[in-house]
Scaffold this motif. Structure first.
Motif, short mmCIF file in Angstrom:
data_model
loop_
_atom_site.label_atom_id
_atom_site.label_comp_id
_atom_site.label_asym_id
_atom_site.label_seq_id
_atom_site.Cartn_x
_atom_site.Cartn_y
_atom_site.Cartn_z
N MET A 804 0.82 -1.21 0.00
CA MET A 804 0.00 0.00 0.00
C MET A 804 0.86 1.26 0.00
O MET A 804 0.60 2.22 -0.74
N ILE A 805 1.89 1.26 0.84
CA ILE A 805 2.78 2.42 0.94
C ILE A 805 3.45 2.68 -0.40
O ILE A 805 3.51 3.82 -0.89
N LEU A 811 2.09 6.56 -7.02
CA LEU A 811 1.04 7.36 -7.66
C LEU A 811 1.32 8.85 -7.47
O LEU A 811 1.13 9.66 -8.40
N LYS A 812 1.79 9.23 -6.27
CA LYS A 812 2.07 10.64 -6.00
C LYS A 812 3.37 11.09 -6.66
O LYS A 812 3.43 12.19 -7.22
N ASN A 813 4.39 10.23 -6.60
CA ASN A 813 5.67 10.61 -7.22
C ASN A 813 5.55 10.81 -8.72
O ASN A 813 6.22 11.67 -9.30
N ARG A 814 4.69 10.01 -9.36
CA ARG A 814 4.49 10.14 -10.81
C ARG A 814 3.44 11.19 -11.16
O ARG A 814 3.09 11.36 -12.32
N LYS A 815 2.93 11.84 -10.07
CA LYS A 815 1.93 12.90 -10.24
C LYS A 815 0.73 12.42 -11.09
O LYS A 815 0.25 13.12 -11.99
N MET A 816 0.27 11.23 -10.77
CA MET A 816 -0.85 10.65 -11.50
C MET A 816 -2.18 11.09 -10.88
O MET A 816 -2.26 11.40 -9.69
N LYS A 817 -3.21 11.10 -11.67
CA LYS A 817 -4.56 11.42 -11.18
C LYS A 817 -5.18 10.23 -10.45
O LYS A 817 -6.07 10.39 -9.62
N SER A 818 -4.73 9.05 -10.78
CA SER A 818 -5.26 7.83 -10.17
C SER A 818 -4.97 7.82 -8.67
O SER A 818 -3.97 8.40 -8.21
N ARG A 819 -5.85 7.15 -7.89
CA ARG A 819 -5.69 7.19 -6.44
C ARG A 819 -6.11 5.87 -5.79
O ARG A 819 -7.00 5.17 -6.28
N LEU A 820 -5.48 5.59 -4.68
CA LEU A 820 -5.81 4.42 -3.87
C LEU A 820 -7.01 4.78 -3.00
O LEU A 820 -6.97 5.76 -2.26
N ASP A 826 -6.82 -8.70 1.69
CA ASP A 826 -5.65 -8.84 0.80
C ASP A 826 -5.87 -8.13 -0.53
O ASP A 826 -5.20 -8.45 -1.52
N GLU A 827 -6.75 -7.15 -0.55
CA GLU A 827 -7.22 -6.55 -1.79
C GLU A 827 -7.06 -5.02 -1.76
O GLU A 827 -7.34 -4.38 -0.74
N LEU A 828 -6.58 -4.45 -2.87
CA LEU A 828 -6.49 -3.01 -3.03
C LEU A 828 -7.38 -2.57 -4.17
O LEU A 828 -7.47 -3.25 -5.20
N LEU A 829 -8.04 -1.43 -3.99
CA LEU A 829 -8.90 -0.88 -5.04
C LEU A 829 -8.37 0.50 -5.43
O LEU A 829 -8.24 1.39 -4.60
#
Length: 872
Positions: A804-805, A811-820, A826-829
């Motif tokens: 998760m970390i 996502l933040k380092n690549r300055k993406m719009k996508s978000r956790l 055991d699942e991430l969305l």
């Protein structure tokens, strides 16, 4: 006329121990008997208002008054270890309160009580004896009252007996009560009595003849004949039983009444004990100030802005600074919530630098919050309790995150079994600092700021000593910021779809109601266990009805056994699931939808003992996924326009962790070759060629695979698979023959836990297992299962946290719009911007599958969809 209260120490502790649920303090000391004893004592003292108080204890329990019965095998159980450890602490607490205690080698507590009672009555005093043992009823007179407390559901009821009350209730006088017991015996008190004479017969005989001696002289007249025969045959035993039953009222007890004078119980020493034992609701009885170790002398309330500015500038250059944000409402700590009034800040960066700076005239809220941000982003070590809750108001720059120290998280790692981690607890445990619960808001703010500042060093030292320093710095502290991001992101809910889902459930529930009424032949409240039990087990005559004090049990385990053979029970179970779905999710989720159309739930990292993350407000980790209607709730979770959901789920992570930790060659090889683990296990356990394994055999093997991870017993497996216990035991034996490394690993883990008192995950997380030392077999068995499972489940949780970390940071380092947006087990969305979908899928696979280096590959299953249901 003066009055004395005499308390039977062991008896009341025993009553309290079995009458109250288990309690432990931060040190792992069981405290329920002490807590119950004190509540009973306070209640009695408030009612009786005595002049003197004494508590008597047995030196060794039980003892024997006659050597002939030293080998008599009664049914009294040895004292439970959880109770035994509380006895010396109880005595220390009483001594701290100035209470006189008496014990003497060779004398039981009731002999001491009987002797002191008799002496005090002769001196013209009123005597009140408190005991859970009805033997003491023989001491009752016109001036000696026996009070017998009963602890029920945390409350206390007391039965009172003077001599006349004993006669009315038991039909014999207090002295004759001894003879009744001599005849009927009491195995729990090691008194054999006369065989085949029960309480009813014994009472009738003594009520008529007055004593066993007179009854013996008229033995030929006794009814029934068996009693007449046995009293003659066992006369010597009857006489010795009377000797055992009689309390000595002239024992050699060294006792000075003046030493028992009741003075102020609420001393400073007692206050410290109550703090240590965490009896928070009893602290209000004290009117003493807690020891402050001179800390309070350094507290300063700052109302001048220029002075506040100088303090803030000094704090920014400190080595360590503790900070508090607080409401302007009294006694609401530690943090202010969204929408609540801001009261001010607390700062501590030295023993002489402890400040509360209220917002108000001359010191604006906005300026004060800005200063808090400056401190947080400049000081070498920035410390707070529950840092995540403060991040909306004091955002931390990414490069400064590693300088932050969450004292709540640190305290949690050191003792993950507690329910909460308040600054008061940390102050007591780490600084030996007792905080006055009556302190005003400003003082509490100073206390908390100082505790954050001063406790950070001992907390860090203990994390280092227990080798959890890397876990804290590399996993738990970065996770604070990842969870904060997830809470801020939230997840969108389609309100119309949620209403439609609720209506669907409502219609199905009404339909089920009708079907159940028709099958039962009557209408009743399905939600009432009492009415349901009557209908099923009396009206419909279903088998295996278990009657309790409140009616028939209709618990899930009872109904599950009936469901295969009785369709009405299947319908009832389905009805229960659907009504829970409707109330918890269809209706419940609507209450959490914010103005932005999203649910901003809470993710908690200091709740579970194993290290798993939990979610609340709402809890999204309990969505029932085994039934289609349960899974359908995921359809209402949708991405924002222009986005799509990407769901990534670890494949069999706990089994993979088990393979790595155990080093079992067979299991490791199977995972490396990407084989069907459950089919391989079925082939080897059932001695069936791999290609001939049936679906049933695979399902059974799957149950064994996952059951082993949770330390399943043969009984548990037999219940899960509806097979005999013998068959289940054979399955488990064959499983361990197939994977011997797993058996060795689990045995070694339990042995380590028994020796050290805790288990450890692959990344150093400790989970104490105090149940292994319990005197209760069921508790010890539970402890063994915990010891087997916690290193596996905890390691899987640590891996998920690291994933998760990494995902959040990438996502933040690549300055993406996508978000956790969500984590469930055991699942991430991910809510992925459609144009970034390929990068998100690549990022997820890389971050999750490479989160940890194991001897087996970590694999994820990944899907996309226009709602969570499709993506899953």
């Amino acid at each position: 006329m003066s009055k004395i209260v005499l308390i039977d120490g062991h008896s009341i502790l025993n009553r309290a121990f079995y009458g109250l649920p288990d309690l432990t303090n931060a040190e792992g000391l069981h405290t329920n008997a002490i807590y119950g004893f004190l509540n009973i004592m306070f209640k009695i003292l408030e009612e009786e208002k005595p002049d003197y108080l004494t508590v008597a204890f047995d030196v060794h329990a039980p003892t024997f008054r006659h050597e002939m019965f030293a080998d008599y095998k009664g049914t009294r159980k040895p004292m439970a270890d959880e109770l035994r450890q509380q006895v010396p602490v109880m005595k220390d607490v009483l001594h701290a309160m100035g209470v006189r205690t008496v014990e003497k080698e060779g004398l039981e507590a009731d002999d001491i009580l009987g002797t002191i009672s008799c002496r005090c009555e002769k001196e013209g005093m009123e005597v009140v004896v408190i005991s859970g043992d009805r033997d003491l009823l023989q001491l009752a007179t016109e001036h000696v009252k026996i009070r017998i407390p009963k602890t029920k559901k945390g409350g206390t009821e007391v039965e009172d007996y003077y001599a006349s009350d004993v006669k009315e209730r038991y039909l014999v006088t207090p002295k004759e009560f001894i003879d009744v017991k001599a005849l009927m015996g009491d195995a729990s008190d090691n008194i054999p009595g006369v065989p085949n004479i029960g309480e009813k017969t014994a009472t009738k005989i003594i009520a008529e003849y007055g004593s066993i001696e007179n009854a013996y002289e008229h033995a030929s007249e006794l009814k029934p004949p068996r009693a007449a025969k046995n009293i003659v045959e066992y006369w010597e035993q009857a006489k010795l039983s009377k000797e055992l039953a009689a309390i000595n009222i002239d024992a050699p007890v060294d006792y000075n009444l003046a030493e028992a004078e009741l003075t102020d119980l609420y001393t400073e020493a007692a206050y410290e004990y109550f703090q240590r034992l965490q009896f928070k609701n009893l602290l209000s009885r004290f009117d003493v100030q807690a020891k402050s170790n001179s800390v309070e002398d350094a507290f300063r309330i700052i109302t001048d802005k220029e002075e506040a500015r100088r303090i803030v500038d000094k704090a920014k250059t400190a080595e360590t600074a503790g900070l508090v944000l607080y409401k302007n409402l009294k006694n609401v700590l530690p943090l202010f919530a969204s929408g609540a009034g801001f009261g001010g800040i607390g700062i501590a960066f030295g023993k002489e630098d402890i400040y509360c700076i209220p917002a108000g005239e001359g010191i604006e809220e906005s300026w004060l919050l800005e200063q808090a941000r400056e401190i947080a982003n400049n000081v070498a070590r920035f410390v707070m309790f529950d840092l995540k809750s403060a991040l909306p108001y004091i955002p931390i720059r990414p490069e400064r995150e590693e300088h932050c120290f969450d004292a709540t998280v640190a305290a949690y790692l050191l003792n993950p079994l507690k329910n909460d981690y308040t600054f008061e607890d940390v102050a007591r445990e780490q600084l030996n600092l007792m905080i006055d619960p009556k302190a005003d808001t400003e003082a509490k703010v100073c206390y908390e700021a100082y505790t954050a500042y001063a406790a950070s060093e001992p907390l860090w030292e203990k994390l280092t000593e227990t080798q959890m320093d890397r876990l804290f710095k590399q996993i738990e502290m970065p996770l604070v910021f990842t969870l904060f991001d997830m809470e801020q992101n939230g997840v969108m809910i389609e309100s119309e779809a949620l209403r439609f889902y609720g209506n669907q459930l409502g219609s199905k529930i009404v339909e089920l109601e009708k079907e159940i009424y028709e099958m039962a032949g009557e209408e009743f409240n399905i939600n009432s266990p009492k009415q349901l039990g009557v209908v099923l087990f009396e009206h419909m005559q279903l088998p295996n009805g278990k009657k309790t004090k409140t009616g028939y049990s209709t618990a899930a385990d009872v109904l599950d056994k009936l469901a295969p053979d009785y369709p009405v029970v299947s319908k009832i179970l389905e009805y229960r699931q659907l009504t829970k779905l409707k109330s918890t999710y269809a209706d419940g989720l609507a209450a959490y939808i914010g103005e932005d159309g999203r649910i901003h739930g809470k993710f908690n990292q200091t709740i579970t003992a194993t290290g798993r993350i939990s979610s609340t407000e709402p809890n999204l980790q309990n969505i029932p996924i085994r039934m289609e209607l349960g899974r359908l709730i995921r359809k209402v979770f949708i991405p924002e326009d222009g986005y799509v959901f990407v769901d990534a789920d670890y494949s069999q992570i706990e089994l993979r962790v088990l393979a790595h930790c155990s080093g079992d060659k067979e299991l490791i090889q199977a995972y490396r070759e990407a084989k069907d683990i459950h089919r391989i296990t079925a082939s080897q356990v059932f001695h069936t060629p791999f290609d001939e394994v049936t679906d049933l055999q695979r399902r059974n093997a799957k149950a064994v695979n996952f059951g082993i991870v949770y330390g399943i017993s043969s009984f548990g497996l037999s219940q899960d698979l509806s097979i005999t216990r013998k068959e289940a035991s054979q399955y488990i034996e064959r499983y361990f023959e197939t994977y011997p490394g797993i058996k060795e690993f689990l045995d070694d883990t339990v042995a380590h836990a028994k020796e050290m008192g805790y288990v450890v995950t692959l990344f150093g997380r400790r989970r104490p297992v105090p149940e292994l030392k319990s005197s209760n077999f069921m508790q010890r068995s539970f402890g063994e299962r915990v010891a087997m499972n916690s290193p596996i489940q905890g390691t899987a949780a640590d891996i998920m946290k690291m994933a998760m970390i990494r995902v959040d940071k990438e996502l933040k380092n690549r300055k993406m719009k996508s978000r956790l947006v969500l984590q469930v087990h055991d699942e991430l969305l991910i809510e992925a911007w459609k144009e970034e979908l390929p990068q998100v899928e690549e990022l997820l696979r890389e971050c999750m599958e490479q989160a940890a280096e194991l001897d087996v590959p970590l694999i994820i299953d990944m899907h996309t969809g226009e709602n969570w249901y499709e993506a899953k």
